[in-house]
Design a protein around this motif. Structure first.
Motif, PDB file in Angstrom:
ATOM      1  N   PRO A 377     -19.389   2.502   5.893  1.00  0.00           N
ATOM      2  CA  PRO A 377     -19.836   2.763   7.268  1.00  0.00           C
ATOM      3  C   PRO A 377     -21.302   3.162   7.359  1.00  0.00           C
ATOM      4  CG  PRO A 377     -17.699   3.779   6.888  1.00  0.00           C
ATOM      5  CD  PRO A 377     -18.185   3.292   5.547  1.00  0.00           C
ATOM      6  N   THR A 378     -21.873   3.650   6.262  1.00  0.00           N
ATOM      7  CA  THR A 378     -23.280   4.056   6.274  1.00  0.00           C
ATOM      8  C   THR A 378     -24.230   2.866   6.184  1.00  0.00           C
ATOM      9  OG1 THR A 378     -23.356   4.302   3.864  1.00  0.00           O
ATOM     10  CG2 THR A 378     -22.680   6.224   5.150  1.00  0.00           C
ATOM     11  N   GLY A 379     -23.697   1.665   5.962  1.00  0.00           N
ATOM     12  CA  GLY A 379     -24.535   0.482   5.792  1.00  0.00           C
ATOM     13  C   GLY A 379     -24.748   0.126   4.339  1.00  0.00           C
ATOM     14  N   ASP A 380     -24.320   0.989   3.414  1.00  0.00           N
ATOM     15  CA  ASP A 380     -24.435   0.698   1.989  1.00  0.00           C
ATOM     16  C   ASP A 380     -23.120   0.084   1.494  1.00  0.00           C
ATOM     17  OD1 ASP A 380     -27.065   1.754   1.816  1.00  0.00           O
ATOM     18  OD2 ASP A 380     -26.270   3.784   1.709  1.00  0.00           O
ATOM     19  N   TYR A 381     -22.721   0.486   0.296  1.00  0.00           N
ATOM     20  CA  TYR A 381     -21.493  -0.039  -0.290  1.00  0.00           C
ATOM     21  C   TYR A 381     -20.673   1.122  -0.844  1.00  0.00           C
ATOM     22  CZ  TYR A 381     -24.124  -4.395  -0.073  1.00  0.00           C
ATOM     23  OH  TYR A 381     -24.853  -5.464   0.371  1.00  0.00           O
ATOM     24  N   MET A 382     -19.434   0.821  -1.201  1.00  0.00           N
ATOM     25  CA  MET A 382     -18.606   1.814  -1.864  1.00  0.00           C
ATOM     26  C   MET A 382     -17.830   1.140  -2.990  1.00  0.00           C
ATOM     27  SD  MET A 382     -15.409   2.499   0.802  1.00  0.00           S
ATOM     28  CE  MET A 382     -14.558   3.550  -0.375  1.00  0.00           C
ATOM     29  N   GLY A 383     -17.732   1.849  -4.135  1.00  0.00           N
ATOM     30  CA  GLY A 383     -16.897   1.383  -5.228  1.00  0.00           C
ATOM     31  C   GLY A 383     -15.554   2.079  -5.152  1.00  0.00           C
ATOM     32  N   LEU A 384     -14.511   1.391  -5.589  1.00  0.00           N
ATOM     33  CA  LEU A 384     -13.162   1.941  -5.418  1.00  0.00           C
ATOM     34  C   LEU A 384     -12.238   1.452  -6.520  1.00  0.00           C
ATOM     35  CD1 LEU A 384     -11.168   2.343  -2.176  1.00  0.00           C
ATOM     36  CD2 LEU A 384     -10.151   0.973  -3.994  1.00  0.00           C
ATOM     37  N   THR A 385     -11.424   2.367  -7.023  1.00  0.00           N
ATOM     38  CA  THR A 385     -10.328   2.045  -7.930  1.00  0.00           C
ATOM     39  C   THR A 385      -9.054   2.619  -7.330  1.00  0.00           C
ATOM     40  OG1 THR A 385     -11.730   2.028  -9.900  1.00  0.00           O
ATOM     41  CG2 THR A 385      -9.376   2.381 -10.238  1.00  0.00           C
ATOM     42  N   CYS A 386      -8.020   1.797  -7.231  1.00  0.00           N
ATOM     43  CA  CYS A 386      -6.792   2.207  -6.533  1.00  0.00           C
ATOM     44  C   CYS A 386      -5.573   2.008  -7.424  1.00  0.00           C
ATOM     45  CB  CYS A 386      -6.632   1.396  -5.246  1.00  0.00           C
ATOM     46  SG  CYS A 386      -5.119   1.757  -4.323  1.00  0.00           S
ATOM     47  N   LEU A 387      -4.757   3.047  -7.524  1.00  0.00           N
ATOM     48  CA  LEU A 387      -3.452   2.954  -8.173  1.00  0.00           C
ATOM     49  C   LEU A 387      -2.384   2.924  -7.084  1.00  0.00           C
ATOM     50  CD1 LEU A 387      -3.737   5.715 -10.954  1.00  0.00           C
ATOM     51  CD2 LEU A 387      -4.671   3.402 -10.974  1.00  0.00           C
ATOM     52  N   LEU A 388      -1.594   1.875  -7.045  1.00  0.00           N
ATOM     53  CA  LEU A 388      -0.558   1.790  -6.016  1.00  0.00           C
ATOM     54  C   LEU A 388       0.477   2.899  -6.203  1.00  0.00           C
ATOM     55  CD1 LEU A 388       1.148  -1.385  -4.678  1.00  0.00           C
ATOM     56  CD2 LEU A 388       2.558   0.538  -5.354  1.00  0.00           C
ATOM     57  N   ASN A 389       0.838   3.187  -7.446  1.00  0.00           N
ATOM     58  CA  ASN A 389       1.863   4.195  -7.725  1.00  0.00           C
ATOM     59  C   ASN A 389       1.266   5.596  -7.674  1.00  0.00           C
ATOM     60  OD1 ASN A 389       4.615   2.859  -8.739  1.00  0.00           O
ATOM     61  ND2 ASN A 389       2.910   1.553  -9.379  1.00  0.00           N
ATOM     62  N   GLY A 390       1.038   6.087  -6.463  1.00  0.00           N
ATOM     63  CA  GLY A 390       0.488   7.417  -6.257  1.00  0.00           C
ATOM     64  C   GLY A 390       1.587   8.408  -5.912  1.00  0.00           C
ATOM     65  N   SER A 391       1.590   8.864  -4.654  1.00  0.00           N
ATOM     66  CA  SER A 391       2.567   9.884  -4.269  1.00  0.00           C
ATOM     67  C   SER A 391       4.002   9.374  -4.376  1.00  0.00           C
ATOM     68  CB  SER A 391       2.298  10.370  -2.845  1.00  0.00           C
ATOM     69  OG  SER A 391       2.543   9.337  -1.906  1.00  0.00           O
ATOM     70  N   LEU A 392       4.196   8.058  -4.169  1.00  0.00           N
ATOM     71  CA  LEU A 392       5.549   7.515  -4.273  1.00  0.00           C
ATOM     72  C   LEU A 392       6.100   7.688  -5.686  1.00  0.00           C
ATOM     73  CD1 LEU A 392       5.256   4.242  -2.137  1.00  0.00           C
ATOM     74  CD2 LEU A 392       6.159   6.468  -1.467  1.00  0.00           C
ATOM     75  N   ALA A 393       5.240   7.563  -6.703  1.00  0.00           N
ATOM     76  CA  ALA A 393       5.680   7.765  -8.091  1.00  0.00           C
ATOM     77  C   ALA A 393       5.992   9.235  -8.347  1.00  0.00           C
ATOM     78  CB  ALA A 393       4.609   7.269  -9.054  1.00  0.00           C
ATOM     79  N   ARG A 394       5.130  10.128  -7.838  1.00  0.00           N
ATOM     80  CA  ARG A 394       5.402  11.560  -8.008  1.00  0.00           C
ATOM     81  C   ARG A 394       6.708  11.945  -7.304  1.00  0.00           C
ATOM     82  NH1 ARG A 394      -0.303  11.360  -7.564  1.00  0.00           N
ATOM     83  NH2 ARG A 394      -0.273  11.603  -5.301  1.00  0.00           N
ATOM     84  N   GLU A 395       6.931  11.358  -6.138  1.00  0.00           N
ATOM     85  CA  GLU A 395       8.165  11.643  -5.412  1.00  0.00           C
ATOM     86  C   GLU A 395       9.388  11.104  -6.151  1.00  0.00           C
ATOM     87  OE1 GLU A 395       7.463   9.938  -1.603  1.00  0.00           O
ATOM     88  OE2 GLU A 395       5.901  11.384  -1.072  1.00  0.00           O
ATOM     89  N   GLN A 396       9.241   9.946  -6.797  1.00  0.00           N
ATOM     90  CA  GLN A 396      10.353   9.391  -7.570  1.00  0.00           C
ATOM     91  C   GLN A 396      10.745  10.333  -8.693  1.00  0.00           C
ATOM     92  OE1 GLN A 396      12.190   6.580  -7.393  1.00  0.00           O
ATOM     93  NE2 GLN A 396      11.024   4.942  -6.405  1.00  0.00           N
ATOM     94  N   VAL A 397       9.760  10.896  -9.399  1.00  0.00           N
ATOM     95  CA  VAL A 397      10.045  11.832 -10.488  1.00  0.00           C
ATOM     96  C   VAL A 397      10.648  13.116  -9.928  1.00  0.00           C
ATOM     97  CG1 VAL A 397       9.004  13.249 -12.308  1.00  0.00           C
ATOM     98  CG2 VAL A 397       8.303  10.863 -12.014  1.00  0.00           C
ATOM     99  N   ARG A 398      10.057  13.616  -8.849  1.00  0.00           N
ATOM    100  CA  ARG A 398      10.591  14.836  -8.224  1.00  0.00           C
ATOM    101  C   ARG A 398      12.060  14.653  -7.842  1.00  0.00           C
ATOM    102  NH1 ARG A 398       8.910  15.501  -2.190  1.00  0.00           N
ATOM    103  NH2 ARG A 398      10.405  13.775  -2.210  1.00  0.00           N
ATOM    104  N   ASP A 399      12.362  13.544  -7.173  1.00  0.00           N
ATOM    105  CA  ASP A 399      13.724  13.329  -6.683  1.00  0.00           C
ATOM    106  C   ASP A 399      14.702  13.030  -7.812  1.00  0.00           C
ATOM    107  OD1 ASP A 399      12.641  13.703  -4.191  1.00  0.00           O
ATOM    108  OD2 ASP A 399      12.581  11.562  -3.670  1.00  0.00           O
TER     109      ASP A 399
END
Length: 581
Positions: A377-399
């Motif tokens: 949004p600032t007009g520059d760029y952003m780098g990003l790394t994403c793991l799909l298994n985030g909170s859903l994975a933690r919730e799976q272990v919790r449950d």
């Protein structure tokens, strides 16, 4: 000498205050203009709203940044509050684990409910100056030619959902009265376009060339491959499609009553935009689907005012003609919402997915093919790394072990950093970083029945994967801004600090994407008025970490994780190949 108040008398003050409520009286005397800015975030599982109040000094008597405060927050869970759509975690159930779709009509109905809540909030909504939004990236919405007239002529006396279509999801062709040429929307969790990614990549040359052009290799969840799949599987539906929107531009269109454009932040998550020209790439459009150029919204700068609030919303909910700002994706909005406006800063969002991101002055492309470069949004760029298994994975272990979050944390505390070399690859769903098409948990020296060690294993795996797969950004990490739902958990953040060897600071506002949207509304309105707001002024005092002591890395743990990260990286390809236990 007679006091001034005695001469005038109390009747004067009573009459004056009836005309100017107390807050308006203060504004009248001090010259302060109290404007409101609404930020909306349509995420995978919910719709959230934040209202930001900003005090503008009309007389310019202060060099300090305007005071900002959050005066309203509300969230609508799709599963809980809109159960008729039958979603689970915001996604419609599917027998194919690679398919993840949702209902665009559900998102529209949630928007109607949200404005109903805003209307009865008690806020002085006449001061609402601008509205901006954030939405889950990569999701696409397919509209028929009928949509243009329906959005322009929405009737305030009739609920939005009744004018757009029907709640029936199962009919492939959709109801004849619907504005949707496709009743469902593929979302970012969908990984069913392997063949389409291969076809698009082949048309361009190879994955490296495609990444240089668009900022990412062809990803299954990205919008371009999803569009190609729809065109191939349902050519009649594709022919009946007049406009392909992202979730962001679809929601903005509903508010403005007309087709809204896209900003570069969200458009760059489609595998269709030329990252450097910030316009559609003709090569990518031709490689994806016929007639695609005519069906896509234009791309405009992020601060663009795309219209004013349509009569439907003004008359139904008593709102002013507030400016509508181009919406963006949740990741670009989170960049602003966590105060990241210069290179060298990074944030980690621990939400449905776990995401590491930071600003870039120039686009640097990940040669391994796991990272992404988007517009900022600032007009520059952003780098990003994403793991799909985030909170859903933690919730799976919790449950799996019948825990609550308190006992989850207690087990994390009870196990040593490094977990005695026990490790997990927690791919409960197909993973995108790294590319894991066959889901399943892989364990290394870890018994499935050992609850405490599995709790630590899932958290350590996620933090080590984020660290290993973000090295391509070339950023020396000193401070991490933590946000998202799991950022309230100090024990999880301690693992984050130790793995990265960086201090971690968290935010009072968990939904950084929603805050970023509100701040973008403030910035865009100031830009349109010629105020010349700097991004530093925009984020000062609000998109900043809490002042409490940061979470510091423990050197003994840092040494352990330095070794364990190398082991994790060595074993990861074996785990991907299908080895388990």
């Amino acid at each position: 000498m007679v006091a001034w108040g005695t001469l005038i008398g109390p009747a004067f003050f009573l009459a004056f205050e009836l005309r100017f409520p107390r807050k308006q009286l203060v504004e009248h005397i001090t010259g302060l203009d109290m404007a409101l800015y609404l930020g909306l975030d349509s995420s995978t599982q919910s719709l959230t709203a934040l209202v930001l109040e900003v005090e503008h000094d009309e007389h310019g008597r202060s060099d300090e940044p305007p005071r900002k405060s959050l005066v309203f927050e509300h969230s609508i869970s799709f599963d809980e509050h809109l159960p008729l759509y039958g979603t689970r975690n915001g996604v419609l159930p599917s027998e194919d684990p690679s398919v993840a779709v949702s209902s665009p009509l559900m998102w529209a109905e949630a928007l109607d409910h949200m404005f109903e809540a805003i209307a009865v909030s008690g806020l002085d909504l006449s001061r609402l100056a601008a509205i901006a939004g954030s939405a889950q990236q990569h999701g696409s919405v397919y509209l028929s030619p009928r949509a243009t007239g329906v959005m322009a002529g929405l009737v305030p006396s009739c609920p939005l959902v009744e004018q757009l279509g029907t709640r029936t999801i199962g009919n492939k062709d959709g109801p004849t009265e619907s504005i949707f040429s496709r009743p469902v929307s593929p979302v970012w969790m969908d990984s069913s376009t392997i063949e389409e990614c291969r076809e698009i990549t082949g048309a361009i040359g190879d994955a490296a060339q495609l990444a240089q052009l668009t900022g990412s290799r062809a990803f299954e969840r990205f919008t371009g491959p999803q569009i190609r799949k729809f065109y191939k599987q349902d050519p009649e539906g594709w022919e009946a499609t007049d406009r392909v929107h992202m979730v962001s531009s679809f929601m903005a269109s509903l508010l403005a009553g007309a087709h809204a454009p896209l900003d570069p932040g969200d458009a760059s998550g489609m595998n269709l935009m030329d990252l450097r020209t910030r316009d559609w790439s003709l090569k990518m459009l031709e490689a994806t689907a016929p007639k695609l150029a005519a069906k896509l919204p234009p791309i405009v700068p992020s601060p663009t005012i795309v219209g004013t609030l349509a009569p439907y919303w003004r008359h139904r909910f008593g709102l002013p003609a507030a400016k509508i700002v181009a919406w963006s994706g949740d990741n670009p909005c989170s960049l602003v919402g966590t105060g990241l406006i210069r290179e060298g800063q990074i944030a980690v969002s621990l939400g449905t997915s776990d995401t590491l991101f930071g600003p870039m002055s120039e686009p640097r492309i990940d040669r391994t093919g796991t990272g992404h470069v988007f517009g900022s949004p600032t007009g520059d760029y952003m780098g990003l790394t994403c793991l799909l298994n985030g909170s859903l994975a933690r919730e799976q272990v919790r449950d799996a072990y019948s825990l609550d979050w308190k006992s989850f944390s207690e087990m994390l505390q009870a196990t040593p950093p490094g977990n005695n070399d026990s490790m997990m690859f927690p791919w409960f769903e197909p993973e995108i970083t790294p590319n894991v098409r066959t889901p399943g948990v892989r364990r290394v020296d870890l018994a499935a029945e050992d609850a405490a060690r599995n709790v630590r294993a899932v958290v350590e795996a996620q933090m080590m994967a984020l660290a290993n797969h973000s090295r391509w950004m070339g950023v020396d990490v000193d401070v991490i801004h933590a946000t998202g739902g799991a950022a309230v958990n100090t024990d999880i953040l301690q693992v984050l600090a130790d793995v990265f060897e960086a201090k971690v600071r968290r935010f009072k506002v968990a939904n950084s994407a929603c805050l970023g949207a509100a701040l973008r509304a403030y910035h865009a309105e100031g830009t349109a008025n010629g105020t010349g707001l700097s991004w530093k002024t925009v984020v000062d005092g609000i998109a900043v970490p809490v002042t409490e002591s940061p979470i510091m890395p423990k050197q003994s743990s840092v040494k352990t994780y330095t070794r364990l990260r190398r082991r994790y990286a060595k074993l990861e390809p074996l785990a991907i190949s299908g080895c388990s236990d």
